[in-house]
Design a protein around this motif. Sequence first.
Motif, PDB file in Angstrom:
ATOM      1  N   THR A  46      -6.263 -49.010  -6.491  1.00 28.48           N
ATOM      2  CA  THR A  46      -5.790 -48.189  -7.606  1.00 28.48           C
ATOM      3  C   THR A  46      -5.637 -46.755  -7.111  1.00 28.48           C
ATOM      4  O   THR A  46      -6.101 -46.396  -6.034  1.00 28.48           O
ATOM      5  N   ASN A  47      -5.019 -45.941  -7.918  1.00 28.31           N
ATOM      6  CA  ASN A  47      -4.847 -44.526  -7.589  1.00 28.31           C
ATOM      7  C   ASN A  47      -5.954 -43.689  -8.247  1.00 28.31           C
ATOM      8  O   ASN A  47      -6.853 -44.226  -8.883  1.00 28.31           O
TER       9      ASN A  47
ATOM     10  N   THR B 105      -1.453 -49.341   1.316  1.00 31.28           N
ATOM     11  CA  THR B 105      -1.976 -49.470  -0.047  1.00 31.28           C
ATOM     12  C   THR B 105      -0.917 -49.161  -1.100  1.00 31.28           C
ATOM     13  O   THR B 105      -1.102 -49.502  -2.277  1.00 31.28           O
ATOM     14  N   PHE B 106       0.196 -48.551  -0.711  1.00 26.53           N
ATOM     15  CA  PHE B 106       1.259 -48.296  -1.683  1.00 26.53           C
ATOM     16  C   PHE B 106       1.837 -49.605  -2.232  1.00 26.53           C
ATOM     17  O   PHE B 106       2.386 -49.622  -3.334  1.00 26.53           O
TER      18      PHE B 106
ATOM     19  N   HIS C 142      -1.247 -41.380  -2.795  1.00 29.90           N
ATOM     20  CA  HIS C 142      -2.380 -42.218  -3.161  1.00 29.90           C
ATOM     21  C   HIS C 142      -3.650 -41.415  -2.953  1.00 29.90           C
ATOM     22  O   HIS C 142      -4.011 -41.079  -1.819  1.00 29.90           O
ATOM     23  N   VAL C 143      -4.340 -41.083  -4.046  1.00 28.32           N
ATOM     24  CA  VAL C 143      -5.637 -40.409  -3.972  1.00 28.32           C
ATOM     25  C   VAL C 143      -6.693 -41.473  -3.686  1.00 28.32           C
ATOM     26  O   VAL C 143      -6.902 -42.386  -4.488  1.00 28.32           O
ATOM     27  N   VAL C 144      -7.343 -41.363  -2.536  1.00 25.85           N
ATOM     28  CA  VAL C 144      -8.229 -42.416  -2.047  1.00 25.85           C
ATOM     29  C   VAL C 144      -9.698 -42.061  -2.295  1.00 25.85           C
ATOM     30  O   VAL C 144     -10.031 -40.947  -2.693  1.00 25.85           O
TER      31      VAL C 144
ATOM     32  N   PRO D 205      -6.723 -29.123 -16.279  1.00 28.45           N
ATOM     33  CA  PRO D 205      -5.626 -28.574 -15.457  1.00 28.45           C
ATOM     34  C   PRO D 205      -4.497 -29.584 -15.284  1.00 28.45           C
ATOM     35  O   PRO D 205      -4.700 -30.796 -15.374  1.00 28.45           O
ATOM     36  N   SER D 206      -3.316 -29.095 -15.012  1.00 26.50           N
ATOM     37  CA  SER D 206      -2.155 -29.964 -14.837  1.00 26.50           C
ATOM     38  C   SER D 206      -2.135 -30.605 -13.453  1.00 26.50           C
ATOM     39  O   SER D 206      -1.436 -31.599 -13.237  1.00 26.50           O
ATOM     40  N   GLU D 207      -2.862 -30.030 -12.505  1.00 26.87           N
ATOM     41  CA  GLU D 207      -2.975 -30.627 -11.185  1.00 26.87           C
ATOM     42  C   GLU D 207      -4.356 -30.333 -10.612  1.00 26.87           C
ATOM     43  O   GLU D 207      -5.091 -29.484 -11.142  1.00 26.87           O
ATOM     44  N   TYR D 208      -4.724 -31.039  -9.561  1.00 25.07           N
ATOM     45  CA  TYR D 208      -6.051 -30.878  -8.982  1.00 25.07           C
ATOM     46  C   TYR D 208      -6.013 -31.168  -7.485  1.00 25.07           C
ATOM     47  O   TYR D 208      -5.077 -31.795  -6.985  1.00 25.07           O
ATOM     48  N   GLU D 209      -7.027 -30.695  -6.777  1.00 26.56           N
ATOM     49  CA  GLU D 209      -7.116 -30.858  -5.328  1.00 26.56           C
ATOM     50  C   GLU D 209      -7.629 -32.261  -5.001  1.00 26.56           C
ATOM     51  O   GLU D 209      -8.604 -32.726  -5.585  1.00 26.56           O
ATOM     52  N   ALA D 210      -6.964 -32.910  -4.052  1.00 31.93           N
ATOM     53  CA  ALA D 210      -7.349 -34.287  -3.741  1.00 31.93           C
ATOM     54  C   ALA D 210      -6.986 -34.638  -2.303  1.00 31.93           C
ATOM     55  O   ALA D 210      -5.981 -34.163  -1.765  1.00 31.93           O
ATOM     56  N   ALA D 211      -7.794 -35.502  -1.700  1.00 27.45           N
ATOM     57  CA  ALA D 211      -7.435 -36.131  -0.427  1.00 27.45           C
ATOM     58  C   ALA D 211      -6.510 -37.296  -0.744  1.00 27.45           C
ATOM     59  O   ALA D 211      -6.857 -38.169  -1.536  1.00 27.45           O
ATOM     60  N   HIS D 212      -5.347 -37.306  -0.121  1.00 27.58           N
ATOM     61  CA  HIS D 212      -4.367 -38.314  -0.476  1.00 27.58           C
ATOM     62  C   HIS D 212      -3.507 -38.698   0.726  1.00 27.58           C
ATOM     63  O   HIS D 212      -3.456 -37.995   1.730  1.00 27.58           O
ATOM     64  N   LEU D 213      -2.866 -39.848   0.583  1.00 23.00           N
ATOM     65  CA  LEU D 213      -1.890 -40.329   1.553  1.00 23.00           C
ATOM     66  C   LEU D 213      -0.499 -40.203   0.940  1.00 23.00           C
ATOM     67  O   LEU D 213      -0.360 -40.185  -0.284  1.00 23.00           O
ATOM     68  N   ARG D 214       0.519 -40.136   1.796  1.00 23.77           N
ATOM     69  CA  ARG D 214       1.890 -40.027   1.306  1.00 23.77           C
ATOM     70  C   ARG D 214       2.690 -41.247   1.735  1.00 23.77           C
ATOM     71  O   ARG D 214       2.593 -41.696   2.881  1.00 23.77           O
ATOM     72  N   VAL D 215       3.492 -41.750   0.832  1.00 25.46           N
ATOM     73  CA  VAL D 215       4.296 -42.921   1.137  1.00 25.46           C
ATOM     74  C   VAL D 215       5.269 -42.640   2.273  1.00 25.46           C
ATOM     75  O   VAL D 215       5.636 -43.545   3.042  1.00 25.46           O
TER      76      VAL D 215
END
Length: 439
Positions: A169-170, A90-91, A112-114, A23-33
């Motif tokens: 890392t991401n 972490t950015f 950032h996918v953690v 897939p071109s995208e996927y579900e993830a827990a992430h932080l935003r800058v």
Amino acid sequence: MDSLSEAVLSGASADELLSAPVPSEYEAAHLRVTDVEMFAGETDKDVRRSLRVGPVAMPELAPDEVLVAVMASSINYNTVWSAMFEPLPTFEFLARLGRKGGFDKRHDQPYHVVGSDAAGVVVRTGTGVRRWKAGDHVVMSCVSSDAEEPATHADGMLGAGQRIWGYETNFGALAHYAVVRATQLLPKPAHLTWEESASSMLCAGTSYRMLVGEHGARIKQGDVVLIWGAAGGLGAFAVQLVRNAGGIAVGVVSSPEKAALVRELGCDVVIDRSEIGLGDATTAVEAGKRLGRVIRREVGEDPHVAFDYIGRATFGISVFVVRRGGTVVTCGSSTGYQHEFDNRYLWMNLKRIIGSHAANYQEQSECNRLFALGKLVPALSSVYPLAEVGDAARLVQQNRHTGKVGVLCMAPKEGLGVTDPETRERIGERHLNPLRPVL
């Protein structure tokens, strides 16, 4: 759900996995800058506000990398640090990595996918990967190291290019898919579920290096080992490793409930920290004297080793309380990085301090083998769905958990992933889950 995810969940063959498009995208827990300053001036940096779950772009694979469909993951304290943007966002790690160029540039994203622990199914391999193939069931080491760096071949943790995946890392573990180097993969223990396997490697590997590996304390039969936070993720594995080595585990916990669970793991002596009266560096010697009296009352001698990942609140006590010639082995610092101690008790009594960080690939492999043999068991206490990852991380942030907190990612429910039910039955469900409530 994308067709590749459907193929994974149906147990598709390697050919079927390879024929399903990524897939071109996927579900993830992430932080935003854009959220980095959201906690400015606040005392309660509630990670439920910063951890977001939603779609992110699928990265391209480097030649030495593998794409894994993540069935389950777990919460480590580095995810809490990441989501609090402490001790620094972490950015900054991701930007520094991105400046190296090439495939490293992918990591510098506004998200950032953690997550640094996972178990899942290999779905794609880079052109340079030789030992893994689509369909393999794997667990993942948190250590991403550069195999072209000379120091790595002495000890993977010494390389300047060594980074903790999902923190420095991401494309980390708390997601439906994860990108890892091939040298992070290990075979999943066949008798464990996805969530059990995914809750183990970071903490167990770290504890293994600290206590057993050649770079750590090298415990032996009969050693008395003081384990701070014995009911936590690192502590729960430390208790088991000391027991397996024929040592005497002395665990410090924060409540009677945690004391009961640690005894279930096989801890020989359990001490409620209220008996010690933790304070600050100025009171460490007095607290150490109180702790020493309790330990000598229970086992008749001072500890050979102190296992300390708590940091600021306990480190001065650790240095004081270990015996002459004893060892303090430390990693992390959940109560603060600035450690203070009375150096007279270190230098005049010939004690040692060993700094330890994660575990190299060989140490991770040896530790994983202990799980496969049933010599180590998971320390899983609760499991959340990915959609509730903020609640799971908040539990750890407030120290309301025991052992490890698991997160189901692509797996639709608990209990899946076992391919060796005979071994599981032989070991026994209760023995495999000593920290989980009895149903």
